[in-house]
Design a protein around this motif. Structure first.
Motif, PDB file in Angstrom:
ATOM      1  N   PHE A 151       0.824  -1.207   0.000  1.00 34.95           N
ATOM      2  CA  PHE A 151       0.000   0.000   0.000  1.00 34.95           C
ATOM      3  C   PHE A 151       0.860   1.259   0.000  1.00 34.95           C
ATOM      4  CE2 PHE A 151      -2.742   3.174   2.146  1.00 34.95           C
ATOM      5  CZ  PHE A 151      -3.796   3.165   1.246  1.00 34.95           C
ATOM      6  N   TRP A 152       1.964   1.210   0.733  1.00 33.02           N
ATOM      7  CA  TRP A 152       2.861   2.360   0.788  1.00 33.02           C
ATOM      8  C   TRP A 152       3.797   2.406  -0.420  1.00 33.02           C
ATOM      9  CZ3 TRP A 152       3.698   6.332   4.447  1.00 33.02           C
ATOM     10  CH2 TRP A 152       2.792   6.351   5.501  1.00 33.02           C
ATOM     11  N   GLY A 153       3.795   1.363  -1.232  1.00 36.58           N
ATOM     12  CA  GLY A 153       4.660   1.331  -2.407  1.00 36.58           C
ATOM     13  C   GLY A 153       6.131   1.208  -2.061  1.00 36.58           C
ATOM     14  N   ILE A 154       6.442   0.460  -0.999  1.00 33.60           N
ATOM     15  CA  ILE A 154       7.827   0.314  -0.538  1.00 33.60           C
ATOM     16  C   ILE A 154       8.327  -1.084  -0.895  1.00 33.60           C
ATOM     17  CG2 ILE A 154       9.360   0.327   1.464  1.00 33.60           C
ATOM     18  CD1 ILE A 154       7.410   2.236   2.833  1.00 33.60           C
ATOM     19  N   ASP A 155       9.387  -1.153  -1.680  1.00 30.92           N
ATOM     20  CA  ASP A 155       9.948  -2.437  -2.102  1.00 30.92           C
ATOM     21  C   ASP A 155      11.066  -2.919  -1.189  1.00 30.92           C
ATOM     22  OD1 ASP A 155       8.269  -2.640  -4.355  1.00 30.92           O
ATOM     23  OD2 ASP A 155       9.595  -1.336  -5.515  1.00 30.92           O
ATOM     24  N   ASP A 156      11.740  -2.010  -0.514  1.00 29.36           N
ATOM     25  CA  ASP A 156      12.854  -2.365   0.364  1.00 29.36           C
ATOM     26  C   ASP A 156      12.301  -2.922   1.675  1.00 29.36           C
ATOM     27  OD1 ASP A 156      14.996  -2.512   2.090  1.00 29.36           O
ATOM     28  OD2 ASP A 156      15.732  -0.491   1.707  1.00 29.36           O
ATOM     29  N   PRO A 157      12.538  -4.210   1.998  1.00 24.28           N
ATOM     30  CA  PRO A 157      11.988  -4.790   3.228  1.00 24.28           C
ATOM     31  C   PRO A 157      12.421  -4.068   4.491  1.00 24.28           C
ATOM     32  CG  PRO A 157      12.796  -6.524   1.772  1.00 24.28           C
ATOM     33  CD  PRO A 157      13.266  -5.219   1.193  1.00 24.28           C
ATOM     34  N   GLN A 158      13.676  -3.604   4.542  1.00 22.13           N
ATOM     35  CA  GLN A 158      14.144  -2.900   5.736  1.00 22.13           C
ATOM     36  C   GLN A 158      13.360  -1.609   5.939  1.00 22.13           C
ATOM     37  OE1 GLN A 158      18.213  -1.575   5.617  1.00 22.13           O
ATOM     38  NE2 GLN A 158      18.269  -1.031   7.788  1.00 22.13           N
ATOM     39  N   LEU A 159      13.187  -0.850   4.881  1.00 20.39           N
ATOM     40  CA  LEU A 159      12.431   0.393   4.974  1.00 20.39           C
ATOM     41  C   LEU A 159      10.969   0.110   5.289  1.00 20.39           C
ATOM     42  CD1 LEU A 159      12.334   3.459   4.700  1.00 20.39           C
ATOM     43  CD2 LEU A 159      11.982   3.165   2.237  1.00 20.39           C
ATOM     44  N   ALA A 160      10.421  -0.933   4.689  1.00 18.14           N
ATOM     45  CA  ALA A 160       9.018  -1.284   4.925  1.00 18.14           C
ATOM     46  C   ALA A 160       8.780  -1.596   6.397  1.00 18.14           C
ATOM     47  CB  ALA A 160       8.624  -2.476   4.061  1.00 18.14           C
ATOM     48  N   LEU A 161       9.700  -2.326   7.018  1.00 10.27           N
ATOM     49  CA  LEU A 161       9.515  -2.678   8.421  1.00 10.27           C
ATOM     50  C   LEU A 161       9.656  -1.454   9.318  1.00 10.27           C
ATOM     51  CD1 LEU A 161      10.232  -5.875  10.187  1.00 10.27           C
ATOM     52  CD2 LEU A 161      11.093  -3.817  11.304  1.00 10.27           C
ATOM     53  N   LEU A 162      10.605  -0.574   9.001  1.00 11.34           N
ATOM     54  CA  LEU A 162      10.764   0.649   9.800  1.00 11.34           C
ATOM     55  C   LEU A 162       9.511   1.512   9.743  1.00 11.34           C
ATOM     56  CD1 LEU A 162      14.446   1.623   8.895  1.00 11.34           C
ATOM     57  CD2 LEU A 162      13.624   0.814  11.117  1.00 11.34           C
ATOM     58  N   VAL A 163       8.960   1.676   8.558  1.00  8.04           N
ATOM     59  CA  VAL A 163       7.739   2.479   8.408  1.00  8.04           C
ATOM     60  C   VAL A 163       6.584   1.819   9.148  1.00  8.04           C
ATOM     61  CG1 VAL A 163       6.028   3.312   6.750  1.00  8.04           C
ATOM     62  CG2 VAL A 163       8.463   3.549   6.252  1.00  8.04           C
ATOM     63  N   HIS A 164       6.485   0.493   9.023  1.00  5.78           N
ATOM     64  CA  HIS A 164       5.397  -0.222   9.707  1.00  5.78           C
ATOM     65  C   HIS A 164       5.536  -0.132  11.219  1.00  5.78           C
ATOM     66  CE1 HIS A 164       2.815  -3.752  10.785  1.00  5.78           C
ATOM     67  NE2 HIS A 164       2.092  -3.246   9.810  1.00  5.78           N
TER      68      HIS A 164
END
Length: 492
Positions: free
Chosen positions: A186-199
C-alpha cells in the motif's frame, strides 16, 4: 459485483459484503461492520452502495431529533418522493428502509451507528422489533441493512450476551488494519528494511498514508529519518496528535491519564500485569478493568505465554501508540514547540531501536510464522501449519536462569501432545551466530524434558534484520537451523 479498482486489497472483506448484499434468500437481513477509525470501512461500504445502487448514510454526533431529520433529508434525496420525508421516529425510518428492498436486493448502510445509539439508546431494540422474524414488512423485504461503527467496545457488545440484536445478524465483519505485507504494498515500498521501519511507526492503517500525510512516504532508507521528522514529529502534521486522539475517540476510555499510563508501561517493556501495576502505581487487581477496556477497544492484545499457563503478556496493537509513548511522550513539551525536532529524533534513536523496532520485529516474525511460514515462498519452514504462535518463557533450573523465546509455533494435536513446530530467536540489529543456535537447542531440550509438547519435529529458526554468520549459514545447509531474512518475511 466487481470490486472497484480504487479499493486496495480487502478481497476477503469485499467477497463477504457482496455475498451478504447479493443473498437471494427471502426476508430482510442485518449485518454489523466494525473496526477502528481510518481503516477504510466507510470507503469500502460507499463503494458497495455505488456498485449495487444502495443507500449510504453517515451519522454525526447530534441529538436524536437532528439525526432523524438528517436521515430523512438523505432518504428524500435518494428516493425523490413527491413530499419530503420527515420521520417522527426511527420505526418510520426502518419501515421505509425495508420497503426500499421490496423489489430487489438493496444494500443499506448506516455508518457511525454508535452516534445514533448514544442519542437514542433504544435504537437497537427498535431495530430488533423491525426485524422480528414473522413481521410482514421484514418478510416481504430484501433490504440488506449494514450497521457500521468505529467505537469498538460498543460495536463488540451489539451482538453479544443479552443484547437486543443478538441472533438477528447474518454478517459480523471486522475490518482489520492491513498486515505488514499488505502495508508495504500500500505504501509502495519495495525495500523490506524500509518497509519494516515504516510499519513500526505507523502500522497498517490506510488513512495514515492517504488523508493524513497525503502520500508522503520515505523515498529510501536515507530519507527515513527526515520523513519521521516531517511527517510524524512535526506539530504541523496531522499525525502529530493522532496517538492521543486514538484514546479520545473511544467513549469508554474516560480516565485518559490512567489509560495512557498503562500504554506507556507496555510500550517501555513492562508487558506483564505486575510490571504494568508497578509502573502505573496501582494494585494488580485494580488493572483488570482498564486492561479489558483497552483490549475491547482494539488498542492492546493479550498473549498467553506458550510455556506458562498462568502468565499473560499484553502487547500494544497499534504501532503508532508504541512510537508515541516510547519516542514522543518523553519529549512532548519540546516537540510541541518544534524545538529542534531533528535533534530530538537523533536523541531518541537508541529508544527507537530497542523499544520500538526490536519488539516490532519480533511481532512481525510471529505474524510470519502464523500466516506465511507454510506458503510456497517460505518453503514450508515449519513443516506444518501452526495453530498458535506466541512468545514464551522457559525455566532453566540447572543454570538458575530463564530463557525468553521470541517465536513459539505450536501445531494441531490430532491426539496426544501438541507438536512444537518451531522455536525462534529474532534479532533486528545483530548478526546472528552459533551462540544463538546453541541457545535454541538448550531451550528445545528443556521443553522436551517438560513433556508437555512433542518436540520430535521441532525446527529451530533464527530471524535477523542484519544477517547471519558463515558458520550459522553452514548449519542451515546441514539442516540444523532455518535462517529467515527480511526478504523472506516480506515474500521477496
Amino acid at each position: 459485483m466487481k470490486k472497484p479498482s480504487d479499493v486496495f486489497d480487502r478481497d476477503n472483506e469485499w467477497a463477504a459484503l457482496t455475498r451478504f448484499a447479493g443473498d437471494e434468500a427471502p426476508g430482510a437481513s442485518l449485518g454489523v461492520i466494525s473496526g477502528r477509525r481510518r481503516q477504510g470501512k466507510s470507503f469500502l461500504l460507499e463503494a458497495l452502495c455505488e456498485v449495487a445502487g444502495g443507500f449510504y448514510f453517515s451519522a454525526q454526533e447530534a441529538t436524536d431529533t437532528e439525526s432523524l431529520a438528517s436521515i430523512g433529508d438523505a432518504l428524500t434525496r435518494h428516493l425523490q418522493p413527491v413530499v419530503p420525508f420527515a420521520p417522527a421516529n426511527w420505526g418510520q425510518v426502518l419501515d421505509v428502509l425495508l420497503r426500499m428492498g421490496s423489489e430487489r436486493n438493496l444494500p443499506v448502510v448506516i455508518d457511525e451507528f454508535p452516534y445514533l445509539a448514544r442519542a437514542n439508546p433504544a435504537l437497537p431494540s427498535i431495530i430488533q422489533g423491525a426485524y422480528a422474524p414473522r413481521r410482514p414488512e421484514r418478510v416481504a423485504s430484501r433490504t440488506r441493512l449494514l450497521l457500521c461503527g468505529s467505537a469498538m467496545s460498543f460495536m463488540g457488545g451489539l451482538l453479544s450476551g443479552n443484547a437486543p440484536l443478538r441472533g438477528r445478524a447474518s454478517l459480523e465483519l471486522p475490518i482489520q488494519t492491513l498486515n505488514y505485507r499488505q502495508a508495504a504494498k500500500f505504501w509502495g515500498i519495495d525495500d523490506p528494511q524500509l518497509a519494516l521501519l515504516v510499519h513500526a511507526v505507523v502500522g497498517g492503517t490506510p488513512a495514515y498514508r492517504t488523508e493524513m500525510i497525503r502520500y508522503d512516504a520515505p523515498r529510501n532508507i536515507a530519507d527515513f529519518d527526515d520523513w519521521v521528522v516531517r511527517a510524524i514529529l512535526s506539530p504541523g502534521s496531522p499525525m502529530f496528535l493522532e496517538a492521543r486522539y486514538l484514546l479520545a475517540e473511544e467513549p469508554d476510555l474516560r480516565d485518559s491519564a490512567l489509560y495512557h499510563s498503562v500504554l506507556n508501561a507496555i510500550a517501555t517493556g513492562n508487558t506483564g500485569r505486575g510490571g504494568i501495576a508497578g509502573q502505573v502505581g496501582r494494585k494488580t487487581n485494580e488493572l483488570a478493568h482498564p486492561l479489558t477496556v483497552l483490549e475491547d477497544a482494539g488498542l492492546i492484545s493479550r498473549e498467553a505465554d506458550a510455556f506458562r499457563a498462568n502468565r499473560t503478556d499484553f502487547r500494544i496493537a497499534e504501532p503508532l501508540l508504541t512510537f508515541y509513548h516510547a519516542i514522543m511522550r518523553p519529549f512532548w513539551p519540546q516537540l510541541t514547540l518544534a524545538a529542534d525536532t531533528a535533534r530530538i529524533w537523533q536523541r531518541a534513536a537508541h529508544r527507537f531501536a530497542s523499544n520500538v523496532v526490536g519488539p516490532h520485529f519480533e511481532r512481525v516474525c510471529r505474524d510470519w510464522a502464523l500466516h506465511f511460514s507454510s506458503t510456497p515462498d517460505s518453503r514450508n519452514r515449519l513443516g506444518d501449519w501452526p495453530v498458535r504462535v506466541s512468545s514464551g518463557t522457559v525455566n532453566d533450573s540447572a543454570n538458575r536462569t530463564t530463557h525468553e523465546v521470541d517465536v513459539v509455533a505450536v501445531g494441531h494435536a490430532d491426539d496426544g501432545r501438541p507438536p512444537l513446530l518451531g522455536l525462534g530467536e529474532a534479532k533486528w540489529n545483530e548478526t546472528m551466530g552459533l551462540g544463538d543456535l546453541e541457545r535454541l537447542r538448550r531451550i528445545r531440550d528443556l521443553v522436551a524434558k517438560g513433556g508437555r509438547f512433542d518436540t520430535s519435529g521441532t525446527r529451530l529458526l533464527c530471524f535477523s534484520g542484519i544477517g547471519f554468520s558463515e558458520e550459522l549459514q553452514d548449519r542451515q545447509r546441514r539442516g540444523e537451523v532455518e535462517l529467515i531474512t527480511l526478504a523472506e518475511l516480506y515474500g521477496r
